[in-house]
Motif scaffolding. Structure first.
Motif, PDB file in Angstrom:
ATOM      1  N   ASP A 151      80.563  39.230   4.474  1.00 15.89           N
ATOM      2  CA  ASP A 151      81.218  40.097   3.498  1.00 15.89           C
ATOM      3  C   ASP A 151      81.428  39.418   2.150  1.00 15.89           C
ATOM      4  N   TYR A 152      81.263  40.208   1.093  1.00 19.62           N
ATOM      5  CA  TYR A 152      81.578  39.813  -0.278  1.00 19.62           C
ATOM      6  C   TYR A 152      82.366  40.959  -0.908  1.00 19.62           C
ATOM      7  N   THR A 153      82.692  40.845  -2.168  1.00 15.49           N
ATOM      8  CA  THR A 153      83.441  41.906  -2.823  1.00 15.49           C
ATOM      9  C   THR A 153      82.529  43.095  -3.106  1.00 15.49           C
ATOM     10  N   HIS A 154      82.772  44.190  -2.393  1.00 19.57           N
ATOM     11  CA  HIS A 154      82.056  45.463  -2.534  1.00 19.57           C
ATOM     12  C   HIS A 154      80.673  45.467  -1.888  1.00 19.57           C
ATOM     13  N   PHE A 155      80.273  44.387  -1.210  1.00 15.71           N
ATOM     14  CA  PHE A 155      78.994  44.425  -0.503  1.00 15.71           C
ATOM     15  C   PHE A 155      79.020  43.499   0.708  1.00 15.71           C
ATOM     16  N   SER A 156      78.116  43.769   1.642  1.00 15.93           N
ATOM     17  CA  SER A 156      77.941  42.949   2.843  1.00 15.93           C
ATOM     18  C   SER A 156      76.450  42.752   3.064  1.00 15.93           C
ATOM     19  N   LEU A 157      76.103  41.752   3.876  1.00 17.84           N
ATOM     20  CA  LEU A 157      74.688  41.498   4.138  1.00 17.84           C
ATOM     21  C   LEU A 157      74.511  40.773   5.463  1.00 17.84           C
ATOM     22  N   ALA A 158      73.258  40.715   5.918  1.00 17.98           N
ATOM     23  CA  ALA A 158      72.884  39.949   7.109  1.00 17.98           C
ATOM     24  C   ALA A 158      71.715  39.054   6.729  1.00 17.98           C
ATOM     25  N   MET A 159      71.804  37.760   7.107  1.00 14.61           N
ATOM     26  CA  MET A 159      70.814  36.770   6.691  1.00 14.61           C
ATOM     27  C   MET A 159      69.849  36.405   7.814  1.00 14.61           C
ATOM     28  N   SER A 160      68.595  36.180   7.437  1.00 22.66           N
ATOM     29  CA  SER A 160      67.577  35.669   8.356  1.00 22.66           C
ATOM     30  C   SER A 160      67.534  34.149   8.273  1.00 22.66           C
ATOM     31  N   LYS A 161      67.630  33.474   9.418  1.00 19.58           N
ATOM     32  CA  LYS A 161      67.533  32.012   9.429  1.00 19.58           C
ATOM     33  C   LYS A 161      66.137  31.550   9.017  1.00 19.58           C
ATOM     34  N   SER A 162      65.116  32.196   9.569  1.00 19.00           N
ATOM     35  CA  SER A 162      63.751  31.728   9.346  1.00 19.00           C
ATOM     36  C   SER A 162      63.254  32.039   7.941  1.00 19.00           C
ATOM     37  N   ARG A 163      63.598  33.215   7.412  1.00 18.70           N
ATOM     38  CA  ARG A 163      63.133  33.589   6.077  1.00 18.70           C
ATOM     39  C   ARG A 163      64.100  33.150   4.981  1.00 18.70           C
ATOM     40  N   ARG A 164      65.367  32.929   5.344  1.00 17.42           N
ATOM     41  CA  ARG A 164      66.390  32.416   4.418  1.00 17.42           C
ATOM     42  C   ARG A 164      66.745  33.405   3.311  1.00 17.42           C
ATOM     43  N   PHE A 165      66.404  34.664   3.510  1.00 13.69           N
ATOM     44  CA  PHE A 165      66.817  35.764   2.649  1.00 13.69           C
ATOM     45  C   PHE A 165      67.547  36.793   3.510  1.00 13.69           C
ATOM     46  N   ALA A 166      68.136  37.782   2.867  1.00 12.16           N
ATOM     47  CA  ALA A 166      68.872  38.809   3.596  1.00 12.16           C
ATOM     48  C   ALA A 166      67.922  39.794   4.270  1.00 12.16           C
ATOM     49  N   PHE A 167      68.222  40.153   5.525  1.00 14.21           N
ATOM     50  CA  PHE A 167      67.529  41.274   6.165  1.00 14.21           C
ATOM     51  C   PHE A 167      67.856  42.548   5.395  1.00 14.21           C
ATOM     52  N   TRP A 168      69.153  42.719   5.152  1.00 15.70           N
ATOM     53  CA  TRP A 168      69.626  43.886   4.414  1.00 15.70           C
ATOM     54  C   TRP A 168      70.889  43.524   3.639  1.00 15.70           C
ATOM     55  N   VAL A 169      71.108  44.240   2.561  1.00 14.32           N
ATOM     56  CA  VAL A 169      72.357  44.177   1.805  1.00 14.32           C
ATOM     57  C   VAL A 169      72.857  45.609   1.671  1.00 14.32           C
ATOM     58  N   ALA A 170      74.145  45.824   1.888  1.00 15.45           N
ATOM     59  CA  ALA A 170      74.734  47.165   1.765  1.00 15.45           C
ATOM     60  C   ALA A 170      75.893  47.096   0.781  1.00 15.45           C
ATOM     61  N   TRP A 171      75.932  48.045  -0.157  1.00 17.72           N
ATOM     62  CA  TRP A 171      76.992  48.010  -1.153  1.00 17.72           C
ATOM     63  C   TRP A 171      77.481  49.407  -1.514  1.00 17.72           C
ATOM     64  N   ASN A 172      78.714  49.467  -1.972  1.00 14.36           N
ATOM     65  CA  ASN A 172      79.338  50.715  -2.405  1.00 14.36           C
ATOM     66  C   ASN A 172      79.421  50.747  -3.924  1.00 14.36           C
ATOM     67  N   ILE A 173      79.290  51.955  -4.496  1.00 16.03           N
ATOM     68  CA  ILE A 173      79.410  52.144  -5.948  1.00 16.03           C
ATOM     69  C   ILE A 173      80.425  53.258  -6.210  1.00 16.03           C
ATOM     70  N   ASP A 174      81.449  52.931  -6.991  1.00 21.38           N
ATOM     71  CA  ASP A 174      82.426  53.937  -7.414  1.00 21.38           C
ATOM     72  C   ASP A 174      82.155  54.263  -8.878  1.00 21.38           C
ATOM     73  N   GLY A 175      81.450  55.371  -9.108  1.00 19.03           N
ATOM     74  CA  GLY A 175      81.053  55.728 -10.464  1.00 19.03           C
ATOM     75  C   GLY A 175      82.210  56.032 -11.389  1.00 19.03           C
ATOM     76  N   LYS A 176      83.383  56.335 -10.824  1.00 15.10           N
ATOM     77  CA  LYS A 176      84.537  56.671 -11.663  1.00 15.10           C
ATOM     78  C   LYS A 176      85.173  55.444 -12.306  1.00 15.10           C
ATOM     79  N   THR A 177      85.056  54.293 -11.665  1.00 15.95           N
ATOM     80  CA  THR A 177      85.779  53.111 -12.164  1.00 15.95           C
ATOM     81  C   THR A 177      84.848  51.958 -12.546  1.00 15.95           C
ATOM     82  N   LEU A 178      83.561  52.265 -12.790  1.00 15.05           N
ATOM     83  CA  LEU A 178      82.620  51.213 -13.178  1.00 15.05           C
ATOM     84  C   LEU A 178      83.052  50.541 -14.476  1.00 15.05           C
ATOM     85  N   LYS A 179      82.836  49.236 -14.548  1.00 16.18           N
ATOM     86  CA  LYS A 179      83.226  48.463 -15.722  1.00 16.18           C
ATOM     87  C   LYS A 179      82.032  47.679 -16.253  1.00 16.18           C
TER      88      LYS A 179
END
Length: 608
Positions: free
Chosen positions: A377-405
């Motif tokens: 977990d991070y602020t406003h997003f989460s992810l899952a990492m691959s050991k062998s590829r060393r990049f994320a399998f997936w990243v998921a994030w939320n966007i609140d269009g009303k409070t974007l800065k």
């Protein structure tokens, strides 16, 4: 024009040393390779050369007896013939403590502890506290020094660290400062950090009166100064950059190749006895000097070694701070507000809940686990990492269009996540000296919402290398990449999205035949899923950025294009499944045959 040409040559030389340097160090007589000014008749010229140092210099006829081979007189780099220079020089890490040159204050027990004083692992005589740094994630303060000072051949993570070192005060049971938290010994440097548990701390370097506020990258001719436990304040001039040095650390550790730069004495400001450094100075911070001679607040390097005993060539070695800070997961300034475990992707962010992807058996076995879960977990997003590829399998994030800065990204470094073993992440070494860009998976702009404090933390979190994948610069900056990067904006602009809230999933497609560069397989396809609620109905739209939807037909020179696809197409490619609610929300009808699907030519052609 001449400067641009010289900059291009230096970049090419750096790339040469980083990619080919280790090959030359396999010769037992070669002790280092780097970039410096050629030396003739004992005097430095203004000609750039690839400099080799050897343990023993001899005529060509005697080299076979030494078990070594002749080094080339010149090397062609990027079409330019560059001369070489061979100097007799050997290196060592400063383990042993010799004659003292500094005031007793540096070697006493001090509270608060400050940079420039003695400290070490109980099994190491003594070294220098370089500077105070802060954990990239939670803001915890640490002392920074060298691996061979805080860890050493006999140490282990979690061991006690003492101040001063036992050579200066052997009452180690009374002098505990904290514990060894992280360390690294390798191409990125000789470095380690320890916690501060039994003392207070200050940040001004002894006798320099400055606090490290920035880190820089040294260039040939830069003037620098350090404040070390043994020799105190000494001044130097950078005379070799992008060096790769071979040092024997003894015992089971043996020889290691350390990336660094080399510093020679500043003749205008000679040190005591002509020394620029001595054993016990390891860990000191080298600071840049301004044109007027004043000490700046920018750190040039972390001192870790020098010449071997008996050498008449006085010099010092220092690790590059950017590599050190990246490996150890630290920064020079604490976060505005230290944070604990971040609130990541929120499944109930939309009025219709949507969860995270589920990894298949193969991917699950390859996933990095944090606290027993593959979800990081991070602020406003989460992810899952691959050991062998060393990049994320997936990243998921939320966007609140009303409070974007809108927030500035200036001064935020890309950095490894200290919660994840560095061997499971791809860091900055992949991107140096080439055309690869660091591409965000979760767009930085998407994450900057909520309170100002939240948005600022999300801004920082977006720069973790776990959220980054490599992309060619022309791909990353192309018009098609622009279309790819504006999908989230398009749904907010073109669809009457309930509450202006969107959840997004994205990542690379891993393929067995992905091109290998610097030991890393580079993804050549990317996917994205956008979930939103329109008039109470959950919808999910999927996209792939690729050269050709039919992977068997993709050519290396094909243009990258964006295709609208089904979620099942992504699941097949990536080895995971989306939540049932998302699968049901993917209601678009499209041709079954991949060859019958057309790429998007504009945002207006998207079927929302």
């Amino acid at each position: 024009m001449a400067k641009k040409k010289n900059d291009a040559l230096m970049a090419a030389l750096r790339q040469f040393v980083r990619t080919k340097g280790a090959d030359y160090l396999r010769d037992g007589n070669v002790s280092s390779i780097g970039i410096g000014y050629k030396v003739e008749d004992g005097k430095q010229t203004d000609e750039i050369a690839i400099q080799f140092t050897v343990k023993e210099k001899a005529e060509e006829s005697a080299l076979e007896a030494l078990g070594t081979e002749p080094l080339p007189k010149c090397i062609v780099v990027d079409g330019v013939e560059v001369p070489t220079d061979v100097l007799q020089r050997d290196y060592k890490a400063n383990f042993q403590v010799v004659t003292e040159r500094s005031s007793g204050e540096r070697k006493s027990r001090i509270d608060p502890v400050v940079p420039g004083i003695s400290l070490s692992h109980p099994s190491v005589p003594a070294g220098t506290l370089g500077t105070i740094v802060y954990d990239r994630v939670d803001g915890a303060p640490y002392v920074l020094s060298c691996w061979h000072v805080l860890h050493g051949p006999n140490g282990a993570l979690g061991d006690a660290i003492v101040q001063p070192g036992p050579h200066d005060d052997n009452r180690t049971d009374l002098n505990r400062l904290g514990r060894l938290v992280r360390s690294h010994l390798g191409a990125a440097g000789d470095c380690a950090i320890a916690s501060i548990e039994d003392r207070r701390f200050g940040t001004e370097i002894v006798d320099l009166g400055v606090t490290v506020e920035k880190i820089g990258e040294p260039e040939l001719g830069d003037k620098v100064v350090k404040s070390g436990r043994t020799t105190g304040v000494t001044h130097g001039i950078v005379r070799r950059v992008d060096a790769l040095v071979k040092i024997n650390y003894g015992g089971a550790v043996g020889e290691k190749e350390i990336g660094c730069f080399e510093i020679g004495p500043d003749p205008a400001k000679p040190g005591p006895g002509g020394e620029i450094s001595m054993p016990g100075d390891s860990g000191a911070a080298w600071m840049f000097k301004a044109a007027n001679g004043k000490v700046t607040r920018t750190m040039a390097g972390l001192h870790f070694g020098g010449e071997t005993n008996g050498s008449t060539d006085e010099h010092a070695l220092a690790c590059l701070p950017q590599s050190v800070f990246e490996k150890l997961g630290v920064t020079v300034k604490p976060p505005k507000k230290p944070v604990g475990r971040q609130k990541g992707f929120a499944p109930d962010f939309l009025s219709v809940p949507v969860g995270l992807p589920t990894l298949g058996a193969v991917a699950q076995a390859d996933a990095v686990l944090l606290g027993g879960s593959e979800v990081v977990d991070y602020t406003h997003f989460s992810l899952a990492m691959s050991k062998s590829r060393r990049f994320a399998f997936w990243v998921a994030w939320n966007i609140d269009g009303k409070t974007l800065k809108t927030l500035n990204r200036s001064g935020i470094p890309f950095i490894l996540d200290s919660r994840i073993p560095p061997e499971f992440q791809v860091g900055d070494d992949l991107y140096k000296g080439n055309r690869l860009d660091r591409g965000h998976i979760a767009r930085r702009a998407d994450l900057l919402w909520g309170s100002l404090e939240e948005a600022e933390q999300a801004n920082v979190d977006s720069f973790f290398f776990t959220n980054i994948t490599p992309q060619m610069d022309d791909f990353n900056q192309s018009a098609k990449r622009g279309l790819w990067g504006r999908l989230e904006d398009a749904v907010l602009a073109d669809v009457d999205v309930d509450d202006l809230r969107v959840s997004v999933y994205g990542g690379p497609v891993f393929q067995a035949d992905d091109r290998v560069f610097r030991g890393v397989r580079l993804p050549r396809e990317y996917w994205k899923v956008i979930a939103f609620v329109e008039q109470g109905v959950l919808k999910a739209r999927a996209f792939i950025l690729t050269q050709n939807l039919n992977q068997l037909e993709a050519l290396e020179l094909d243009e990258f294009r964006v295709f609208q696809v089904r979620l099942s197409d992504i699941e097949t490619r990536c080895g995971f499944t989306f939540p049932p609610s998302l699968q049901a929300a993917d209601s678009l009808a499209m041709p079954e045959s991949l060859d019958d699907r057309q790429p998007l030519d504009s945002l207006e052609s998207i079927q929302w």
